[in-house]
Write an enzyme that holds these catalytic residues in place. Structure first.
Site, PDB file in Angstrom:
ATOM      1  N   GLY A  52      -4.811  -3.985  -0.760  1.00 10.60           N
ATOM      2  CA  GLY A  52      -6.107  -4.661  -0.692  1.00 10.60           C
ATOM      3  C   GLY A  52      -5.934  -6.100  -0.224  1.00 10.60           C
ATOM      4  O   GLY A  52      -6.748  -6.626   0.543  1.00 10.60           O
ATOM      5  N   ASP A  72      -3.898  -7.870 -13.315  1.00  7.87           N
ATOM      6  CA  ASP A  72      -2.934  -6.861 -12.871  1.00  7.87           C
ATOM      7  C   ASP A  72      -2.040  -6.369 -14.011  1.00  7.87           C
ATOM      8  O   ASP A  72      -1.352  -5.352 -13.884  1.00  7.87           O
ATOM      9  CB  ASP A  72      -2.057  -7.413 -11.741  1.00  7.87           C
ATOM     10  CG  ASP A  72      -2.859  -7.636 -10.456  1.00  7.87           C
ATOM     11  OD1 ASP A  72      -3.964  -7.084 -10.338  1.00  7.87           O
ATOM     12  OD2 ASP A  72      -2.368  -8.369  -9.575  1.00  7.87           O
ATOM     13  N   SER A 102     -12.493 -13.628  -7.056  1.00 12.54           N
ATOM     14  CA  SER A 102     -11.446 -12.861  -6.400  1.00 12.54           C
ATOM     15  C   SER A 102     -10.641 -13.769  -5.485  1.00 12.54           C
ATOM     16  O   SER A 102     -11.191 -14.422  -4.590  1.00 12.54           O
ATOM     17  CB  SER A 102     -12.095 -11.728  -5.585  1.00 12.54           C
ATOM     18  OG  SER A 102     -11.208 -11.305  -4.562  1.00 12.54           O
TER      19      SER A 102
HETATM   20  C1  S3P Z   1      -4.371 -10.704  -5.314  1.00 14.76           C
HETATM   21  C2  S3P Z   1      -5.520 -10.982  -6.005  1.00 14.76           C
HETATM   22  C3  S3P Z   1      -6.034 -10.139  -7.088  1.00 14.76           C
HETATM   23  C4  S3P Z   1      -4.961  -9.189  -7.617  1.00 14.76           C
HETATM   24  C5  S3P Z   1      -4.199  -8.517  -6.516  1.00 14.76           C
HETATM   25  C6  S3P Z   1      -3.520  -9.540  -5.623  1.00 14.76           C
HETATM   26  C7  S3P Z   1      -3.967 -11.636  -4.232  1.00 14.76           C
HETATM   27  O1  S3P Z   1      -7.104  -9.356  -6.611  1.00 14.76           O
HETATM   28  O2  S3P Z   1      -5.527  -8.234  -8.478  1.00 14.76           O
HETATM   29  O3  S3P Z   1      -3.216  -7.652  -7.026  1.00 14.76           O
HETATM   30  O4  S3P Z   1      -2.794 -11.589  -3.796  1.00 14.76           O
HETATM   31  O5  S3P Z   1      -4.806 -12.438  -3.801  1.00 14.76           O
HETATM   32  P1  S3P Z   1      -8.595  -9.940  -6.476  1.00 14.76           P
HETATM   33  O6  S3P Z   1      -8.523 -11.186  -5.743  1.00 14.76           O
HETATM   34  O7  S3P Z   1      -9.368  -8.886  -5.765  1.00 14.76           O
HETATM   35  O8  S3P Z   1      -9.091 -10.108  -7.862  1.00 14.76           O
END
Ligand code: S3P
Length: 434
Positions: free
Chosen positions: A102, A324, A176
């Site tokens: 993601g 996480d 986020s």
């Molecule tokens: C992350 C942000 C978090 C986290 C993901 C990694 C990042 O997600 O849960 O594992 O590297 O910016 P969100 O920003 O969607 O909360």
């Protein structure tokens, strides 16, 4: 992770650990969030970036390949990576595959929104079900051209890069770091100063790293991050990626649930937005010590965790600082005395799996009593029995229940997903028995 018809999925059979351990671990996976950013941010310089301890797991290697497809020269020797960017990123001949990540997909949306060319971002079957509207909507509102399935909410996403994205003032409805980072990356190539606000500070690697590279990014008194467009090239990165506190946390839980045990985890980022779960373990009664050693982009040091009897805990604040780690914490909660509560964590529903469902459905198999809420769960501590665990294709579910297997035997189905973030997890887990 894709599987071909007839291909065997890897399963773990974890045996109970009947002895205490006292170990120092310096081989835990490097930080995933920082590694993704190293690959991406290197292209804002015109000189070679040198990255040591890059995370060589599927998610971050996908980001590295994408940067290469965009025209950067990448030399990799194990976990040492050199990235030499080119002035104008080129339009790739093929689709860009983010795999399970993601972070990869959302940050590349912000990065590519202003790059001349056409780009298709895709991912595995899990990533293709995750919401992308949270980045597509604010990016479109500043002039970006992004489309995809469900009107741009689901991958494959198609981006037609445009020049001159509008400067913005945006108060994000969702806390986020991925949305924040995507907007910061877009703002760097905007036509004026942009302002981004979140309700609660989320992980701030993007701000720290870009500032370290020379970008003009400051948070004002009203809590808005002010992002000034780039005037030229940024300095290259010269960085040793620290250990990932989220990967290390599985072994913190291993020590917390194994009587008389202790673990010392080396060279972890001690960024406050990343160590909330260790603070929760402390509140549960576990001895946790942070030993800060240096500060390069971020505070870095060792974390020591020593077993103590576990007490129940309520987790309802600063959720993004431990989001996480909640699956792994659920194992400690199941073994604590009393009822633990997790609230305000509905973001868990849109992670690599619906982690509320994945946690409680597997705890149910282990005989744990719980109540499920839309934004969390209550866990009644005191029971944890052997079961056959469904990982839901989610690395953190597979690893959390593997650690539970140290307390009672556990069979974990479909563990290939662990390769997305922590390829040597099983090796380290097995070394606890030496
Ligand atoms: C992350 C942000 C978090 C986290 C993901 C990694 C990042 O997600 O849960 O594992 O590297 O910016 P969100 O920003 O969607 O909360």
């Amino acid at each position: 992770m894709g599987h071909f018809l007839g291909e065997e999925m890897e399963n773990f059979k974890i045996k109970r650990l009947d002895k205490a351990f006292d170990i120092e671990i310096d081989s835990i996976a490097s930080d995933k969030s920082i590694s993704h950013r190293c690959a991406m941010f290197s292209i804002f310089s015109n000189q070679t970036s040198y990255i040591k301890n890059f995370l060589t797991a599927e998610d971050t290697l996908n980001s590295l390949s994408i940067v290469e497809q965009l025209g950067a020269k990448v030399k990799r020797n194990g976990s040492s990576v050199e990235i030499t960017p080119i002035d104008n990123l080129s339009e790739p001949a093929d689709i860009l595959d983010c795999g399970n990540a993601g972070t990869g997909m959302r940050l590349f949306c912000g990065l590519l929104a202003s790059v001349d060319g056409a780009f298709t971002l895709t991912g595995d079957k899990y990533l293709k079900e995750r919401p992308m509207k949270r980045v597509a909507d604010p990016l479109r509102s500043i002039g970006a051209k992004i489309d995809g399935r469900e009107n741009g909410n689901k991958a494959p996403l198609f981006i037609r890069g445009v020049k001159n994205l509008k400067p913005f003032t945006y108060h994000s409805p969702v806390d986020s770091a991925q949305v924040k980072s995507a907007m910061i990356l877009a703002a760097l190539r905007g036509t004026g100063v942009s302002k981004y606000k979140e309700n609660e500070l989320t992980r701030d690697h993007t701000e720290r790293m870009l500032k370290g590279m020379g970008a003009d990014i400051e948070t004002d008194k009203e809590g808005f991050i002010n992002i000034h467009p780039l005037k030229g090239h940024l300095k290259p990165l010269n960085i040793t990626v620290p250990t990932d506190p989220s990967s290390a946390f599985f072994f913190a839980i291993a020590a917390a649930i194994t009587p008389n045990s202790r673990v010392l985890i080396k060279n972890v980022t001690l960024n406050p937005t990343r160590i909330g779960a260790y603070e929760v373990l402390k509140r549960m009664g576990v001895e946790v010590n942070f030993i800060e050693k240096e500060n390069i982009y971020e505070p870095i040091g060792d974390i020591e965790v020593k077993h103590k009897e576990l007490n129940a805990v309520v987790v309802e604040e600063h959720i993004s600082w431990l989001i996480d780690e909640l699956p792994a914490l659920s194992i400690a909660m199941s073994l604590a005395s009393g009822k633990s509560l997790v609230k305000n964590a509905k973001e868990l529903r849109v992670k690599e799996s619906d982690r509320i469902k994945a946690v409680v459905s597997n705890l149910k198999k282990c005989g744990v009593k719980y109540t499920e809420f839309e934004d969390g769960y209550e866990i009644v501590g005191g029971t944890l029995n052997k079961a056959i665990i469904n990982s839901h294709g989610d690395h953190r579910i597979a690893m959390s229940f593997s650690i539970a297997g140290l307390f009672c035997d556990m069979d974990i189905e479909d563990t290939d997903c662990i390769l997305t973030s922590f390829p040597n997890f099983k090796e380290i887990l097995d070394s606890l028995r030496n």
